[in-house]
Scaffold this motif. Structure first.
Motif, PDB file in Angstrom:
ATOM      1  N   UNK A  80       0.840  -1.192   0.000  1.00 22.72           N
ATOM      2  CA  UNK A  80       0.000   0.000   0.000  1.00 22.72           C
ATOM      3  C   UNK A  80       0.875   1.243   0.000  1.00 22.72           C
ATOM      4  N   UNK A  81       0.620   2.144  -0.922  1.00 26.16           N
ATOM      5  CA  UNK A  81       1.292   3.442  -1.018  1.00 26.16           C
ATOM      6  C   UNK A  81       2.811   3.345  -1.076  1.00 26.16           C
ATOM      7  N   UNK A  82       3.341   2.289  -1.680  1.00 24.55           N
ATOM      8  CA  UNK A  82       4.793   2.178  -1.825  1.00 24.55           C
ATOM      9  C   UNK A  82       5.347   3.264  -2.734  1.00 24.55           C
ATOM     10  N   UNK A  83       4.478   3.900  -3.507  1.00 20.46           N
ATOM     11  CA  UNK A  83       4.870   4.994  -4.398  1.00 20.46           C
ATOM     12  C   UNK A  83       5.084   6.298  -3.654  1.00 20.46           C
ATOM     13  N   UNK A  84       4.587   6.401  -2.432  1.00 20.07           N
ATOM     14  CA  UNK A  84       4.567   7.656  -1.692  1.00 20.07           C
ATOM     15  C   UNK A  84       5.889   7.888  -0.965  1.00 20.07           C
ATOM     16  N   UNK A  85       6.582   8.973  -1.323  1.00 20.98           N
ATOM     17  CA  UNK A  85       7.847   9.317  -0.675  1.00 20.98           C
ATOM     18  C   UNK A  85       7.603  10.223   0.533  1.00 20.98           C
ATOM     19  N   UNK A  86       6.831  11.294   0.343  1.00 18.59           N
ATOM     20  CA  UNK A  86       6.456  12.180   1.446  1.00 18.59           C
ATOM     21  C   UNK A  86       5.051  12.714   1.177  1.00 18.59           C
ATOM     22  N   UNK A  87       4.393  13.113   2.260  1.00 17.07           N
ATOM     23  CA  UNK A  87       3.080  13.745   2.140  1.00 17.07           C
ATOM     24  C   UNK A  87       2.922  14.776   3.239  1.00 17.07           C
ATOM     25  N   UNK A 121       8.403   7.878  -9.283  1.00 22.53           N
ATOM     26  CA  UNK A 121       8.030   7.658 -10.679  1.00 22.53           C
ATOM     27  C   UNK A 121       7.914   6.176 -11.033  1.00 22.53           C
ATOM     28  N   UNK A 122       8.867   5.375 -10.607  1.00 21.70           N
ATOM     29  CA  UNK A 122       8.916   3.963 -10.979  1.00 21.70           C
ATOM     30  C   UNK A 122       7.746   3.150 -10.419  1.00 21.70           C
ATOM     31  N   UNK A 123       7.061   3.684  -9.430  1.00 23.95           N
ATOM     32  CA  UNK A 123       5.970   2.935  -8.795  1.00 23.95           C
ATOM     33  C   UNK A 123       4.580   3.432  -9.188  1.00 23.95           C
ATOM     34  N   UNK A 124       4.528   4.312 -10.194  1.00 20.12           N
ATOM     35  CA  UNK A 124       3.243   4.838 -10.666  1.00 20.12           C
ATOM     36  C   UNK A 124       2.800   4.107 -11.924  1.00 20.12           C
ATOM     37  N   UNK A 125       1.488   3.941 -12.073  1.00 22.05           N
ATOM     38  CA  UNK A 125       0.915   3.327 -13.278  1.00 22.05           C
ATOM     39  C   UNK A 125       0.189   4.393 -14.085  1.00 22.05           C
ATOM     40  N   UNK A 126       0.552   4.514 -15.354  1.00 15.87           N
ATOM     41  CA  UNK A 126      -0.123   5.445 -16.237  1.00 15.87           C
ATOM     42  C   UNK A 126       0.574   6.778 -16.408  1.00 15.87           C
ATOM     43  N   UNK A 127       1.774   6.918 -15.882  1.00 18.62           N
ATOM     44  CA  UNK A 127       2.466   8.205 -15.933  1.00 18.62           C
ATOM     45  C   UNK A 127       2.976   8.507 -17.343  1.00 18.62           C
ATOM     46  N   UNK A 128       2.713   9.722 -17.813  1.00 21.48           N
ATOM     47  CA  UNK A 128       3.304  10.238 -19.038  1.00 21.48           C
ATOM     48  C   UNK A 128       3.644  11.712 -18.784  1.00 21.48           C
ATOM     49  N   UNK A 129       4.188  12.387 -19.790  1.00 23.04           N
ATOM     50  CA  UNK A 129       4.623  13.780 -19.607  1.00 23.04           C
ATOM     51  C   UNK A 129       3.457  14.695 -19.230  1.00 23.04           C
TER      52      UNK A 129
END
Length: 102
Positions: free
Chosen positions: A1-8, A80-88
């Motif tokens: 869960x939320x492994x993509x989250x660095x800080x909030x 970035x590496x843990x997001x799905x659907x990311x583009x510019x």
């Protein structure tokens, strides 16, 4: 869960409870756009003119009805590496909500 989250932001300032449209299972870190009806989010890229507006906090199971979920919607740093659907375009959309992709 939320492994993509660095800080909030402190407390729950970065998070919102949202409705996600019916559909396939979605992973944590899935970028979401506001649905055309304005009532539920859908995976980013569902529409040609969609705007990345949130990141799914935890995985969701497939469902034939709307699903309740938690999403990161503002003031966060994400991997970035843990997001799905990311583009510019999505990167720019997220930055407008003060979500920095690292």
């Amino acid at each position: 869960t939320a492994e993509f989250l660095l800080t909030e932001a402190p407390g729950s300032l970065s998070r919102e409870q949202i409705a996600v449209a019916a559909g396939d299972a979605l992973p944590a870190g899935q970028l979401l756009e506001q649905g055309a009806d304005g009532n539920a989010y859908a995976p980013y890229g569902t529409t040609d003119d969609g705007k990345a507006a949130a990141i799914l906090y935890a995985p969701l199971r497939a469902s034939e009805g709307k699903r309740r979920a938690t999403a990161i919607v503002r003031l966060a740093e994400v991997a970035e590496a843990r997001l799905s659907g990311l583009d510019a375009k999505a990167r720019t959309d997220l930055l407008a909500a003060f979500i920095a992709v690292r």
